[in-house]
Design a protein around this motif. Structure first.
Motif, PDB file in Angstrom:
ATOM      1  N   ARG A  47       0.751  -1.206  -0.018  1.00 39.88           N
ATOM      2  CA  ARG A  47       0.044  -0.034  -0.079  1.00 39.88           C
ATOM      3  C   ARG A  47       0.884   1.277  -0.054  1.00 39.88           C
ATOM      4  N   ALA A  48       0.266   2.229  -0.349  1.00 42.66           N
ATOM      5  CA  ALA A  48       0.967   3.703  -0.264  1.00 42.66           C
ATOM      6  C   ALA A  48       0.215   4.520   0.531  1.00 42.66           C
ATOM      7  N   ARG A  49       0.729   5.462   1.384  1.00 41.97           N
ATOM      8  CA  ARG A  49      -0.138   6.475   2.018  1.00 41.97           C
ATOM      9  C   ARG A  49       0.601   7.668   1.919  1.00 41.97           C
ATOM     10  N   PHE A  50      -0.151   8.742   2.098  1.00 43.87           N
ATOM     11  CA  PHE A  50       0.166  10.284   1.604  1.00 43.87           C
ATOM     12  C   PHE A  50       0.125  11.301   2.716  1.00 43.87           C
ATOM     13  N   PRO A  51       0.984  11.254   3.578  1.00 43.23           N
ATOM     14  CA  PRO A  51       0.919  12.274   4.881  1.00 43.23           C
ATOM     15  C   PRO A  51       0.767  13.642   4.180  1.00 43.23           C
ATOM     16  N   THR A  52       0.354  14.508   5.104  1.00 42.76           N
ATOM     17  CA  THR A  52       0.061  16.000   4.621  1.00 42.76           C
ATOM     18  C   THR A  52       1.586  16.586   4.478  1.00 42.76           C
ATOM     19  N   ALA A  53       1.822  17.246   3.619  1.00 36.12           N
ATOM     20  CA  ALA A  53       3.193  17.966   3.253  1.00 36.12           C
ATOM     21  C   ALA A  53       2.957  19.332   3.511  1.00 36.12           C
ATOM     22  N   GLU A  59       4.655  13.612  -0.432  1.00 42.07           N
ATOM     23  CA  GLU A  59       5.493  12.592   0.297  1.00 42.07           C
ATOM     24  C   GLU A  59       4.535  11.392   0.304  1.00 42.07           C
ATOM     25  N   ALA A  60       5.231  10.323  -0.024  1.00 37.73           N
ATOM     26  CA  ALA A  60       4.535   9.250  -0.067  1.00 37.73           C
ATOM     27  C   ALA A  60       5.098   7.819   0.912  1.00 37.73           C
ATOM     28  N   VAL A  61       4.396   7.174   1.531  1.00 30.56           N
ATOM     29  CA  VAL A  61       5.049   6.073   2.628  1.00 30.56           C
ATOM     30  C   VAL A  61       4.592   4.926   2.002  1.00 30.56           C
ATOM     31  N   LEU A  62       5.416   3.896   1.700  1.00 31.81           N
ATOM     32  CA  LEU A  62       5.055   2.552   1.349  1.00 31.81           C
ATOM     33  C   LEU A  62       5.037   1.750   2.360  1.00 31.81           C
ATOM     34  N   ILE A  63       3.871   0.800   2.373  1.00 31.59           N
ATOM     35  CA  ILE A  63       3.595  -0.396   3.605  1.00 31.59           C
ATOM     36  C   ILE A  63       3.517  -1.622   2.901  1.00 31.59           C
ATOM     37  N   ASN A  64       4.297  -2.351   3.656  1.00 30.80           N
ATOM     38  CA  ASN A  64       4.108  -3.907   3.326  1.00 30.80           C
ATOM     39  C   ASN A  64       3.363  -4.256   4.289  1.00 30.80           C
ATOM     40  N   THR A  65       1.959  -4.730   4.242  1.00 28.42           N
ATOM     41  CA  THR A  65       1.039  -5.155   5.279  1.00 28.42           C
ATOM     42  C   THR A  65       1.476  -6.474   6.014  1.00 28.42           C
ATOM     43  N   ALA A  66       2.186  -7.219   5.127  1.00 29.02           N
ATOM     44  CA  ALA A  66       2.639  -8.504   5.525  1.00 29.02           C
ATOM     45  C   ALA A  66       3.587  -8.510   6.804  1.00 29.02           C
ATOM     46  N   GLN A  92       7.248   2.594   5.737  1.00 28.89           N
ATOM     47  CA  GLN A  92       6.817   2.883   7.295  1.00 28.89           C
ATOM     48  C   GLN A  92       7.872   2.237   8.037  1.00 28.89           C
ATOM     49  N   ALA A  93       8.598   1.414   7.695  1.00 30.17           N
ATOM     50  CA  ALA A  93       9.388   0.494   8.651  1.00 30.17           C
ATOM     51  C   ALA A  93      10.413   0.076   7.938  1.00 30.17           C
ATOM     52  N   GLY A 272      20.017  14.638   6.285  1.00 32.77           N
ATOM     53  CA  GLY A 272      19.590  15.816   6.789  1.00 32.77           C
ATOM     54  C   GLY A 272      20.312  17.153   5.963  1.00 32.77           C
ATOM     55  N   HIS A 273      21.745  16.758   5.824  1.00 35.02           N
ATOM     56  CA  HIS A 273      22.661  17.772   5.319  1.00 35.02           C
ATOM     57  C   HIS A 273      22.483  17.599   3.601  1.00 35.02           C
ATOM     58  N   VAL A 274      22.472  16.591   3.198  1.00 32.93           N
ATOM     59  CA  VAL A 274      22.142  16.267   1.832  1.00 32.93           C
ATOM     60  C   VAL A 274      20.996  16.796   1.346  1.00 32.93           C
ATOM     61  N   ILE A 275      19.674  16.459   1.946  1.00 36.00           N
ATOM     62  CA  ILE A 275      18.538  16.630   1.426  1.00 36.00           C
ATOM     63  C   ILE A 275      18.168  18.289   1.616  1.00 36.00           C
ATOM     64  N   GLY A 276      18.624  19.018   2.805  1.00 37.10           N
ATOM     65  CA  GLY A 276      18.274  20.218   3.239  1.00 37.10           C
ATOM     66  C   GLY A 276      16.985  20.430   4.113  1.00 37.10           C
ATOM     67  N   ARG A 277      16.652  19.221   4.414  1.00 38.84           N
ATOM     68  CA  ARG A 277      15.176  19.254   5.212  1.00 38.84           C
ATOM     69  C   ARG A 277      14.906  18.017   5.961  1.00 38.84           C
ATOM     70  N   ALA A 278      14.145  18.240   6.846  1.00 33.97           N
ATOM     71  CA  ALA A 278      13.912  17.079   7.788  1.00 33.97           C
ATOM     72  C   ALA A 278      13.521  15.744   7.211  1.00 33.97           C
ATOM     73  N   LEU A 279      13.889  14.720   7.450  1.00 35.45           N
ATOM     74  CA  LEU A 279      13.432  13.505   6.930  1.00 35.45           C
ATOM     75  C   LEU A 279      11.914  13.237   7.133  1.00 35.45           C
ATOM     76  N   PRO A 280      11.437  12.197   6.518  1.00 36.63           N
ATOM     77  CA  PRO A 280       9.773  11.909   6.788  1.00 36.63           C
ATOM     78  C   PRO A 280       9.758  11.438   8.081  1.00 36.63           C
ATOM     79  N   ARG A 281       8.412  11.670   8.530  1.00 40.11           N
ATOM     80  CA  ARG A 281       8.429  11.362  10.022  1.00 40.11           C
ATOM     81  C   ARG A 281       8.350   9.797  10.666  1.00 40.11           C
ATOM     82  N   THR A 282       8.257   8.924   9.392  1.00 38.70           N
ATOM     83  CA  THR A 282       8.251   7.623   9.719  1.00 38.70           C
ATOM     84  C   THR A 282       9.862   7.249  10.156  1.00 38.70           C
TER      85      THR A 282
END
Length: 285
Positions: A47-53, A59-66, A92-93, A272-282
């Motif tokens: 699955r893919a979920r899309f947190p508020t940006a 931003e997309a978060v991929l999930i393996n439900t297994a 997600q993890a 953080g240095h390479v991207i110049g922004r915070a990493l995704p919350r996951t």
């Protein structure tokens, strides 16, 4: 404790139809000032979920439900960015690769980044269990002025449980092209006693975790001195061997450590240095 190594049968003990086969297909595009998801397809347990940006990125978060993958399982991720789009895709993890009865676990990622678009591909670490057999590939097609960041991390066994990889297979394949021209190709293959191979000085010198960071886009040579200063001076790298260099206009960074958590801390700080922004919350939950 962990299960002892078993001899690998010539034929898989479980037929293909009981194995997991699925994945996610995503396409991003500009809608006004923001990047939005234009297409989404999900199959199997993926699955893919899309947190508020709160900026123009999507931003997309991929999930393996297994919760992990075993021998014979296959996952395919396809990501496409239309011209001018900006996106971050993570997981997600950590992905767990369990012991195989003989068949390989296959993970395939195919990415296309259009003109002026930027993608950060930031999956969390892949954990190899004793007896796992992983075949993983990353194929990327970049437009001439596209920006692309990829970070892939491998943990070799669960050190907290005293697990060793006395038997297993890892085949990790990267192919990255810009305007159809191959700019980066790499194949890593470890087969059999992976721990013994990583113990050799010329291979891993006892590493239990490794990461590769690839950064393509304008101005990468100018960033090299700053990245090297971080690697040489930041306390997060005290237990991590790391190096950075420029190849064909892109930035390549390697990290190795006998301590998986030390490597993760260093990688989070470095990204953080390479991207110049915070990493995704996951990455922090």
């Amino acid at each position: 404790m962990f299960a002892p190594a078993l001899p690998q049968p010539l034929e898989p003990l479980l037929p293909d139809y009981v194995r997991a086969d699925g994945g996610v297909r995503l396409r991003f595009g500009r809608v006004g000032p923001r990047t939005m998801r234009l297409e989404l397809a999900e199959s199997g347990g993926y699955r893919a979920r899309f947190p508020t940006a709160y900026d123009e990125r999507c931003e997309a978060v991929l999930i393996n439900t297994a919760g992990g993958m075993a021998g014979g399982d296959r996952a395919v991720t396809r990501i496409a960015l239309d011209p001018g789009a900006r996106a971050v895709v993570t997981t997600q993890a950590a992905e767990k690769i369990y012991r195989s009865q003989g068949s390989q676990t296959r993970v395939e990622t195919r990415i296309e980044v259009g003109a002026g678009a930027e993608l950060a591909w930031l999956p969390q670490e892949t954990i190899l269990f004793s007896g796992s057999r992983l075949s993983r590939s990353l194929d990327v097609a970049l437009a001439a002025d596209a920006g692309f960041i990829a970070a892939e991390t491998l943990y070799f066994g669960r050190s907290a449980m005293g697990e060793s990889l006395a038997r297993g297979l890892l085949h990790d394949r990267w192919r990255i092209r810009r305007e159809g021209r191959l700019i980066f190709a790499e194949d890593l293959r470890l087969d059999g006693a992976i721990d013994a191979a990583l113990g050799r000085k010329a291979v891993g010198q006892g590493a239990r975790a490794a990461a590769t960071v690839f950064v393509a886009g304008p101005g990468q040579p100018d960033k090299l001195s700053g990245i090297r200063a971080v690697i040489d001076g930041d306390p997060a790298f005290a237990a991590v061997e790391a190096g950075a260099g420029i190849l064909d206009g892109f930035l390549l960074i390697r990290l190795l450590s006998p301590d998986a958590q030390a490597l993760r801390r260093a990688l989070v700080m470095l990204l953080g240095h390479v991207i110049g922004r915070a990493l995704p919350r996951t990455w922090s939950t």
